[in-house]
Structure formats: structure tokens, C-alpha cells
Design a protein around this motif. Structure first.
Motif, PDB file in Angstrom:
ATOM      1  N   SER A 157       2.351   1.925  -3.327  1.00  0.00           N
ATOM      2  CA  SER A 157       1.334   2.361  -4.293  1.00  0.00           C
ATOM      3  C   SER A 157       0.942   3.812  -4.070  1.00  0.00           C
ATOM      4  CB  SER A 157       0.084   1.494  -4.173  1.00  0.00           C
ATOM      5  OG  SER A 157       0.415   0.141  -4.249  1.00  0.00           O
ATOM      6  N   ILE A 158       0.724   4.151  -2.802  1.00  0.00           N
ATOM      7  CA  ILE A 158       0.293   5.519  -2.513  1.00  0.00           C
ATOM      8  C   ILE A 158       1.403   6.501  -2.874  1.00  0.00           C
ATOM      9  CG2 ILE A 158      -0.337   7.084  -0.634  1.00  0.00           C
ATOM     10  CD1 ILE A 158      -1.914   4.769   0.579  1.00  0.00           C
TER      11      ILE A 158
ATOM     12  N   ASN B  67       0.826  -1.211   0.000  1.00  0.00           N
ATOM     13  CA  ASN B  67       0.000   0.000   0.000  1.00  0.00           C
ATOM     14  C   ASN B  67       0.854   1.251   0.000  1.00  0.00           C
ATOM     15  OD1 ASN B  67      -3.011  -0.109   0.191  1.00  0.00           O
ATOM     16  ND2 ASN B  67      -2.490  -1.751   1.600  1.00  0.00           N
TER      17      ASN B  67
ATOM     18  N   VAL C 222      -1.015   3.544 -10.964  1.00  0.00           N
ATOM     19  CA  VAL C 222      -0.595   2.445 -10.102  1.00  0.00           C
ATOM     20  C   VAL C 222      -1.772   1.519  -9.836  1.00  0.00           C
ATOM     21  CG1 VAL C 222      -0.988   3.886  -8.059  1.00  0.00           C
ATOM     22  CG2 VAL C 222       0.424   1.844  -7.850  1.00  0.00           C
ATOM     23  N   THR C 223      -1.502   0.226  -9.782  1.00  0.00           N
ATOM     24  CA  THR C 223      -2.508  -0.720  -9.308  1.00  0.00           C
ATOM     25  C   THR C 223      -1.882  -1.598  -8.233  1.00  0.00           C
ATOM     26  OG1 THR C 223      -1.932  -2.396 -10.949  1.00  0.00           O
ATOM     27  CG2 THR C 223      -3.687  -0.866 -11.545  1.00  0.00           C
ATOM     28  N   TYR C 224      -2.740  -2.014  -7.319  1.00  0.00           N
ATOM     29  CA  TYR C 224      -2.311  -2.853  -6.197  1.00  0.00           C
ATOM     30  C   TYR C 224      -3.303  -3.998  -6.125  1.00  0.00           C
ATOM     31  CZ  TYR C 224      -2.545  -4.149  -1.207  1.00  0.00           C
ATOM     32  OH  TYR C 224      -2.620  -4.825  -0.013  1.00  0.00           O
ATOM     33  N   PHE C 225      -2.788  -5.214  -6.109  1.00  0.00           N
ATOM     34  CA  PHE C 225      -3.701  -6.355  -6.061  1.00  0.00           C
ATOM     35  C   PHE C 225      -3.263  -7.325  -4.968  1.00  0.00           C
ATOM     36  CE2 PHE C 225      -5.458 -10.426  -7.379  1.00  0.00           C
ATOM     37  CZ  PHE C 225      -6.776 -10.065  -7.569  1.00  0.00           C
ATOM     38  N   PRO C 226      -4.078  -7.513  -3.926  1.00  0.00           N
ATOM     39  CA  PRO C 226      -3.696  -8.382  -2.808  1.00  0.00           C
ATOM     40  C   PRO C 226      -4.215  -9.806  -2.984  1.00  0.00           C
ATOM     41  CG  PRO C 226      -5.702  -7.208  -2.252  1.00  0.00           C
ATOM     42  CD  PRO C 226      -5.373  -6.839  -3.683  1.00  0.00           C
TER      43      PRO C 226
ATOM     44  N   ALA D 221       3.539   6.132  -5.267  1.00  0.00           N
ATOM     45  CA  ALA D 221       3.512   6.280  -6.729  1.00  0.00           C
ATOM     46  C   ALA D 221       2.381   7.208  -7.143  1.00  0.00           C
ATOM     47  CB  ALA D 221       3.347   4.914  -7.382  1.00  0.00           C
ATOM     48  N   MET D 222       1.229   7.060  -6.483  1.00  0.00           N
ATOM     49  CA  MET D 222       0.098   7.930  -6.799  1.00  0.00           C
ATOM     50  C   MET D 222       0.461   9.384  -6.530  1.00  0.00           C
ATOM     51  SD  MET D 222      -3.777   7.948  -5.255  1.00  0.00           S
ATOM     52  CE  MET D 222      -3.455   8.482  -3.596  1.00  0.00           C
ATOM     53  N   GLU D 223       1.110   9.614  -5.382  1.00  0.00           N
ATOM     54  CA  GLU D 223       1.491  10.976  -5.031  1.00  0.00           C
ATOM     55  C   GLU D 223       2.470  11.556  -6.052  1.00  0.00           C
ATOM     56  OE1 GLU D 223       0.268  12.981  -2.661  1.00  0.00           O
ATOM     57  OE2 GLU D 223      -1.175  11.365  -2.310  1.00  0.00           O
TER      58      GLU D 223
ATOM     59  N   PRO E  75      -3.604  -5.673 -13.671  1.00  0.00           N
ATOM     60  CA  PRO E  75      -3.043  -5.450 -12.335  1.00  0.00           C
ATOM     61  C   PRO E  75      -2.405  -6.712 -11.766  1.00  0.00           C
ATOM     62  CG  PRO E  75      -5.395  -5.767 -12.175  1.00  0.00           C
ATOM     63  CD  PRO E  75      -5.053  -5.873 -13.644  1.00  0.00           C
TER      64      PRO E  75
ATOM     65  N   ARG F 194       1.674   9.140 -10.814  1.00  0.00           N
ATOM     66  CA  ARG F 194       1.758   8.045 -11.778  1.00  0.00           C
ATOM     67  C   ARG F 194       0.536   7.139 -11.700  1.00  0.00           C
ATOM     68  NH1 ARG F 194       7.258   5.431 -10.739  1.00  0.00           N
ATOM     69  NH2 ARG F 194       6.844   4.536 -12.783  1.00  0.00           N
TER      70      ARG F 194
END
Ligand SMILES: Cc1ncc(C[n+]2csc(CCOP(=O)(O)OP(=O)(O)O)c2C)c(N)n1
Ligand code: SF4
Lengths: 183, 358, 259
Positions: free
Chosen positions: A23-24, A20, A33-37, A26-28, A62, A31
Motif C-alpha cells: 500500500s505504501i 502495508n 490505495v486502501t488497505y483493510f485488515p 502504491a501511495m509513493e 476498500p 496512486r
């Protein structure tokens, strides 16, 4: 640029949390971004893993069959993901729990970091082993800027544990400097 | 580009949670459900948030009970939602038929998993027929929306409530474990209602008006036949007014992928790769599965050499594609039941169809 | 090491029951499903029923029953195991038929099926594992969830004004005429495990003697979804859970009353 990473270990090691955070961050940085748990019955028996894809363009899948990088925090995860990593990819293993001799593959850029030991002895909390590993991964790959990770910590750490943010920063830094010294 | 401003509004969330945020934005204050993987984030989110805004979350003892809770709240004139997956959606079919017959709006989310039977929790598009053709008895239809991103999980949730109210009919969101479980940034665009939420038909007690009923039983004379034609006109109107799709690089395309939801999402990567190699590939992505963008499909079929239908099943939407065009010789199919196709696979298929070697 | 010491380590005090398949289980550390499985297998062995048994697995963490118990097993839709078992038993009255169900399965979605199977006096045996939550799906509230217990769908704690009270299935089913045997056991101490085994034997006997429906409710653990260490989970069973769900035999039909 597109990059991706699978992070894996025991439940409770903080795998999903570092996924997480990455990812966050990268978002900031503006860009995609995808995160898959991992979810559902996959979580029984106490394993955890997640996939993060970072890109400058719209992301399709993702989920990644052949990741460019892996962060492996325990032994069973090495068995599972080692064969999948792309030729020449990055592998960060937690040497405190994973035997580097088991890696075998010569094509990978391997970093064996004693994450538990660093977390316990240098940072002061074994809970932060995954943070140490994340610091090392980010130093190695330049996936995001280190500073962005620090800045984003308050977004993944609940108010109740706010006071541990400096400790997390230290953990990231320790991982970073270990990786720098073992480049 | 003003990156900072764009970044500001983005939030990072699971698709399943984005549905909840969209539903709440659209005024949904009632949620009922029963646990099932891979949609548990939805009841979990609703159980934490609805009570804090004066809403009601109730966990039912089964999906049979759930859909009937929904029927009751809908008959009371409130916006209400439930979510489930494969086996649970199957248990709701009787209730959905009653709701369609009684002309009751509600939003039903299917974060589908693989089947038949207990199947598995892997992502799948095996519920296409059940959703689009409607699995309950008696012959009815409902709008079916297929999000392919977290952004759409949010925005299509809002749209689903409007469609449900506009047509006084259940509306379904058909997702899968990928769009449900993945997190990605999305922008919380404001909800702009497109329909009136007045519900004069709601059962609120007959003070000051004659009593009224919500029912699906029509025994007298040919009343049920009249009712069926009335419903049918509603479904025709949906087909005239509600078709939604994405045109992804179709201009000048020689190969048109036809895919929805996660399969479409993955196809985008493959199409990007193919276009970089000079392969004229594009995609028609149905956003509404019912109504199906059949006219658009026929239009595209005329222009392209190949229609490549890609689904995470053994060929269900494929039948609607065939029904929409006479160019059957142009149709190819790539099916991945209960698994996500990889961009590599789709890319390989596009190369093959374009006459390039592997 | 002295010989005596070595002896201590080689003396066989426990062997895997024949009906228990020798594989690694998928249950989480500290989960009591495994103990209930073992008791089930031991009892099947005790009566020599392995080859005459048809089990019915529920949907829940025990769905993989067929991987662990070396008997024929059918999988039922969520909550419907007693109905499936009815179908098996009516078709093959000479077979030993059991269901194994969780509390979400039996006490929520499957309430109707279990009540009517009991009420018909269906000659089947039900093993019911009550861990006060939905384990498989990630710890949501179950009908058995304790008041005040926080779960992933009761984040503010279960409140009786909204969700009612934890349901006591062993007591409830004991009120039905068709029920021959109903008991609640736990498996948190060796003594409790011995008692649990006695109860399961009794339940089996009821079916063997064709006396009607039998059920044994196990108070079980779910450390994973309770967010507890295995030892703390044991303490919870021994403490608040057995206070609210008292252990004991709620109904035991005697041959004489039956005839
Ligand atoms: C119709 C239907 N609804 C929901 C589910 C999802 N589901 C699987 S297991 C389960 C409940 C498990 O809880 P429990 O019966 O208490 O058993 P445990 O896992 O705790 O042993 C649910 C709701 C399903 N399989 N079918
Ligand atoms: S989730 Fe709970 S019930 Fe399921 S195996 Fe783990 S501890 Fe047992």
C-alpha cells in the motif's frame, strides 16, 4: 487501472506487513490505495488477512467480495478464498504449506512458490516467507514497481530491525526471480 | 499535476488513528475510554501519544465511568474526547444527557458495530437513530458528523471540537469498522480554529470571581422550561448554520443516491460505473446527519426522477429523507443491515432504476 | 509394535465430560480458558446437574460458552452476569446457576454487580478467569494487569501512580459477609488442575447447600496478547503471577457457622 488483492495466512507470518508495504509503495507512486485488515475476534485462533485496492481514480469500496488476486500463505486460507477469486485471476500460493493439488480451478493464473523454503534456505530466515511471496506477486501482476517496494521498506520496518532491510530486499528479489522463471 | 509535491504530504494511516491525529491537532489533550472492538486503535494510539505531549490518557473501568470522567474534564474547561462502539455508547447515554443539559462540550466517537445487543463487530449504520435522535433522556440534540474516508476522519475530528465548543454541547462522530479499520493516504491539513477556546464558564476555582456551577437540575418555578427553550434555540441555530454535505455529480442527475459514511463511499464506485454507461446518477452525501441537509434534499427531489436511499440498516435515515420532502413516490430504499453493500449490488440497482437490463 | 506398547496407547486415561460439547474450540493455542471449561463441565457431571443448570456467559473470549457447555446459557451484557444470574436464581431457586467471567468483565465494568451479588449472599457460583488482560479486544490493560506489564493501552507499562494496583478479587470478595466460598487456583500443572477441580467442587457444594455466594478465581494465560509462547505463558503464571496473586482458599463457610 484498478487492481486488488487479498493476502491471507497465519498470524505472525507477516501478512499485514506485506499488505502495508504494498500500500505504501502504491501511495509513493502517487496512486489511490486502501488497505483493510481483518480485526477483532476474526484474529482469534491465529489467522490474519488483509485486502489492498490500488487505483488511479478515487476508490470506493476498500473491501472486495471477488478479488482479482490472492496471496495465500497457509492451507485454511486457500479453502476460504479460492472460490472467491475472480475468473482468470491471479493466485500465488505458498507451496511450502499449501498443496497445489488442492487448487483445482483451471481458470486461474496459479503460481506455487515454496516461499518458506526459499526464505529459509536462500534468504536465510524463514520469517521472510511472506516477503518472498510479495516479490512474486508484484512480479506477476506489476501492481507496483519493485524498486518502490525496496525504497519503502524503512517505512514498515521499525528502527530496531533496520539491519534486516537488506535481507528483506533479498527476499523480495528471490520471490521476483522465482516468478520470472515460472512465468 | 505536481505529483511529487502532493505525495510528499500524504500519510498512510488507519481511520481510527487519523481521528486521534486530528483531535491532537485541535488541542485535545485528554482522552478516556474503555476497550471495545472495532475502535481499540483509538485508545491505543492515545495511550502511546498523549503522555509524550503532556496529555492524559486514562482507561476507565466502564463506559459509565468514562463519560463521567469526560464530564469532569469538560467542566474544567479542557478539550476532551472519548470513543466507543454500540454497547459502550449505550452506556454513555445517561452521561450525554447530563452533558447536554449542563451545556458541556466534548467529542464522542462511535465506531459503530452491528446490533442490537452484543450483535457483531461487522460494520453497520444501525446506530443512526441513537446518534441523530439522541438516545439519552430528556430531549436534546447534538451535531453528528459522518466521515466516509480517512481524510475526513482527520478533518471532521477537528471540526467536531469546534462545533462542541461553539455550541457548548457534545458532538459525535459516527463511523463504522470500515472507515475505522481501513488505512489510506491522507493530507494533514493544519488546524485552523473557527471558535474561541475561552471558557469563562469553566470550574476553575472562584478566585477573583463569584462561584459558578455546571449543572442540569432546574427545580425552581419554570426554570427547566426556560432552559429547554434556550437549548432548543441552540439546536435551531445548528440547523441554520452547520449543515454540511457533498454534492457528487448531482448536476443533471436523474437518479440521486442518498447515503452517508461507508455506504456513500461504496456508492461512489457504483455511480462511477453507471455514469460510464450514460446513466445520469449522482449522490447527496450528508456529512452532518444532525443537522440533516433537508432543504438540499427537497431541492434535489424536485429535479430528479428517483431518490435512492442506501443504508447499512433497515431504514433509519430514510425517515429523515421522508420528513424532508413531499415527493415520497420518488423514494426507493436499499438496506444492508450489518453488512457493506457491494459496488456491484448498488450498480445493479442503479441500472434497474435507469431501465437498463441486468 | 509389541502388544504392551499398543496397550499403552489404547488405554483410556481421559474422556470428554458429558457436559462438554464435542466441537473444536476457538481459543488460541496455550489458552487456559479451555481447561477451565473442562473443569466446569466435569463438575457439572460430577453432581449430575446438567439438566438443572443455567449458565450465564460474560462478554469476553468466553462469550461462546454456550457452544461448549451442554447446558442452558444466557448471555449477559458486559460485566452484568452476576445481576443476570441473580434474576435467574431468584426466579428459579431450584436451578444450579453459575457465571463464567473474565477479569475485564468481572473486575472492571462489572465490579459493582459482583460485589453486590456477593454481599446479598446470592446463592450463585462464579468462575472468574484472570489472565491480567482484555483478551477478546486485543490485550488492553485490565484492573488485574501486573505493575510494569506492557499492554496495548499501557504501552509504557502499568504504573501504580496512574492506574493503581492489580486488584485481588478473591481476597476482596472474601471480606463480604454474603460470600460463602472464595478461592484462587491455577491450571498450569496437573497438580494445580486437581486442586482447581476440588475448589470448583467446593464452590458448587456451597450453592447446592444454599450457603451463599461462591467464587473461584483462575489464574489463566493469554499467550496471544502477552506475546508469549504457550510454555513461557505457563511460567509467567507459576512465577510472577502467583507471587502477586497467591493461590489458596480465602473463605470457606462451614455449615455450623451458617446455621
Ligand atoms: C459495554 C461494553 N463495553 C465494551 C465491550 C467490549 N468488550 C468485549 S470483551 C471485553 C473484555 C474482555 O476481557 P476479559 O473480561 O478480561 O475476558 P478475556 O477476553 O480476557 O477472557 C470488552 C471490553 C462490550 N462488549 N460492551
Ligand atoms: S485472546 Fe487470550 S484469552 Fe482469548 S482465547 Fe486467545 S489466549 Fe485465550
Amino acid at each position: 487501472m484498478t487492481t486488488d488483492v487479498i493476502m491471507a495466512g497465519f498470524g505472525g507470518q507477516g501478512i499485514l506487513m506485506i499488505g502495508n508495504l504494498l500500500s505504501i509503495a502504491a501511495m509513493e507512486e502517487g496512486r489511490h490505495v486502501t488497505y483493510f485488515p481483518a480485526y477483532g475476534v476474526e484474529m482469534r485462533g491465529g489467522t490474519a488477512n488483509c485486502t489492498v485496492v490500488l487505483s488511479d481514480e478515487e476508490i470506493g469500496s476498500p473491501v472486495v467480495g471477488r478479488p482479482r488476486a490472492c496471496v495465500v500463505m497457509n492451507g485454511p486460507s486457500l479453502d476460504r478464498y479460492l472460490p472467491a477469486i475472480r475468473e482468470g485471476g491471479d493466485l500465488v500460493i505458498n507451496r511450502s504449506l499449501v498443496d497445489p493439488a488442492k487448487v483445482g480451478r483451471k481458470d486461474l493464473r496459479l503460481l506455487a512458490i515454496p516461499a518458506n523454503d526459499i526464505a529459509r534456505e536462500v534468504v536465510g530466515s524463514q520469517q521472510l516467507a511472506s516477503m518472498v511471496a510479495l516479490g512474486a506477486y508484484v512480479q506477476r501482476t506489476g501492481a507496483v514497481r519493485m524498486q518502490t517496494l525496496f525504497d519503502c521498506l524503512p517505512k514498515v520496518i521499525s528502527k530496531k530491525y533496520e539491519k534486516f532491510i537488506p535481507l528483506n530486499v533479498n527476499a523480495l528479489k528471490e520471490g521476483e526471480s522465482f516468478a520470472r522463471n515460472h512465468a | 499535476m505536481n505529483v511529487a509535491a502532493r505525495v510528499e504530504q500524504r500519510v498512510f494511516m488507519k481511520g481510527n488513528e487519523a481521528i486521534c491525529v486530528g483531535a491532537i491537532a485541535a488541542g485535545c489533550r485528554f482522552y478516556y475510554g474503555y476497550p471495545i472492538t472495532p475502535q481499540n486503535d483509538i485508545p491505543e494510539y492515545m495511550s502511546a501519544h498523549l503522555p509524550t505531549i503532556g496529555g492524559t490518557f486514562l482507561q476507565a473501568e466502564s463506559e459509565v465511568a468514562t463519560i463521567n470522567f469526560i464530564l469532569g474534564t469538560s467542566a474544567s474547561g479542557k478539550r476532551v474526547m472519548t470513543s466507543s462502539s454500540g454497547p459502550g455508547i449505550s452506556l454513555m447515554q445517561e452521561g450525554l444527557s447530563y452533558m447536554a443539559g449542563s451545556e458541556l462540550p466534548a467529542v464522542v466517537v462511535n465506531i459503530s458495530r452491528s446490533g442490537p445487543g452484543l450483535g457483531g463487530i461487522a460494520p453497520s449504520q444501525g446506530d443512526y437513530f441513537q446518534a441523530v435522535k439522541c438516545g439519552g433522556h430528556g430531549g436534546y440534540r447534538m451535531p453528528v458528523l459522518a466521515p466516509h474516508s480517512v481524510q475526513e476522519m482527520y478533518s471532521l475530528a477537528m471540526l467536531a471540537f469546534d462545533l462542541a465548543d461553539k455550541y457548548r454541547n457534545p458532538a459525535m462522530i459516527l463511523g463504522d469498522a470500515i472507515v475505522g479499520q481501513m488505512k489510506e493516504p491522507f493530507t494533514q491539513t493544519p488546524y485552523v480554529p473557527t471558535v474561541s477556546q475561552e471558557k469563562p464558564w469553566a470550574l476553575t476555582g472562584c478566585a477573583g470571581r463569584p462561584r459558578q456551577h455546571v449543572k442540569s437540575l432546574y427545580l425552581k418555578d419554570n426554570a427547566i422550561e426556560v432552559h429547554n427553550w434556550k437549548l432548543h434555540r441552540k439546536y435551531l441555530k445548528m440547523q441554520e448554520e452547520e449543515v454540511r454535505y457533498e454534492d457528487y455529480h448531482l448536476d443533471g442527475a436523474k437518479i440521486a443516491v442518498v447515503a452517508f459514511g461507508t455506504a456513500a463511499r461504496v456508492s461512489k464506485t457504483a455511480i462511477q460505473w453507471a455514469r460510464r454507461e450514460g446513466i445520469a446518477a449522482g449522490m447527496l452525501r450528508p456529512i452532518t446527519l444532525f443537522p440533516f441537509p433537508g432543504a438540499q434534499l427537497e431541492e434535489i427531489a424536485k429535479r430528479v426522477d428517483v431518490l435512492l436511499v442506501i443504508e447499512m440498516n433497515t431504514g433509519q435515515m430514510l425517515e429523515d429523507v421522508k420528513a424532508s420532502t413531499t415527493f415520497h413516490d420518488k423514494i426507493r430504499f436499499l438496506g444492508k443491515p450489518c453488512a457493506m453493500p457491494t459496488p456491484e449490488e448498488i450498480h445493479g440497482e442503479l441500472r434497474k432504476l435507469a431501465g437498463r437490463g441486468r | 509394535m509389541t502388544d504392551r506398547g499398543k496397550d499403552r496407547f489404547t488405554k483410556k486415561v481421559y474422556a470428554r465430560p458429558k457436559s462438554l460439547v464435542d466441537v473444536k474450540s476457538h481459543f488460541c493455542p496455550g489458552c487456559h480458558h479451555g481447561i477451565a471449561h473442562r473443569i466446569l463441565a466435569e463438575t457439572i457431571d460430577h453432581f449430575g446437574l446438567r439438566e438443572q443448570t443455567v449458565g450465564v456467559a460474560c462478554v469476553g473470549c468466553a462469550v461462546f460458552l454456550y457452544d461448549y457447555i451442554d447446558v442452558d446459557v444466557a448471555e449477559a451484557p458486559h460485566g452484568r452476569a452476576p445481576a443476570v444470574a441473580t434474576g435467574v436464581k431468584r426466579a428459579q431457586p431450584d436451578k444450579f446457576v453459575f457465571t463464567y467471567q473474565g477479569d475485564g468483565d468481572l473486575a472492571a465494568i462489572g465490579t459493582s454487580e459482583v460485589i453486590h451479588a456477593a454481599n446479598r449472599g446470592e446463592n450463585i457460583t462464579v468462575l472468574f478467569v484472570n489472565n491480567t488482560t482484555y483478551g477478546m479486544t486485543g490485550g488492553q490493560m485490565a484492573p488485574t494487569t501486573m505493575l510494569g506489564q506492557k499492554t496495548s493501552t499501557s504501552p509504557y507499562g502499568r504504573d501504580f501512580r496512574k492506574d493503581g494496583y492489580p486488584i485481588k478479587m478473591a481476597e476482596l470478595l472474601a471480606t463480604l459477609e454474603g460470600t460463602a466460598y472464595s478461592a484462587r487456583v491455577a491450571t498450569s500443572t496437573p497438580a494445580q488442575i486437581r486442586k482447581a477441580k476440588e475448589a470448583v467442587k467446593k464452590a458448587f457444594e456451597m450453592q447446592i447447600k444454599e450457603m451463599g455466594f461462591s467464587i473461584v478465581e483462575f489464574l489463566s494465560t493469554c499467550p496471544t496478547n502477552w506475546g508469549m509462547k504457550p510454555l513461557d505463558a505457563q511460567k509467567r503464571v507459576l512465577g510472577e503471577m502467583s507471587e502477586y496473586f497467591p493461590l489458596g482458599v480465602y473463605k470457606e463457610r462451614k455449615q455450623a457457622d451458617f446455621l
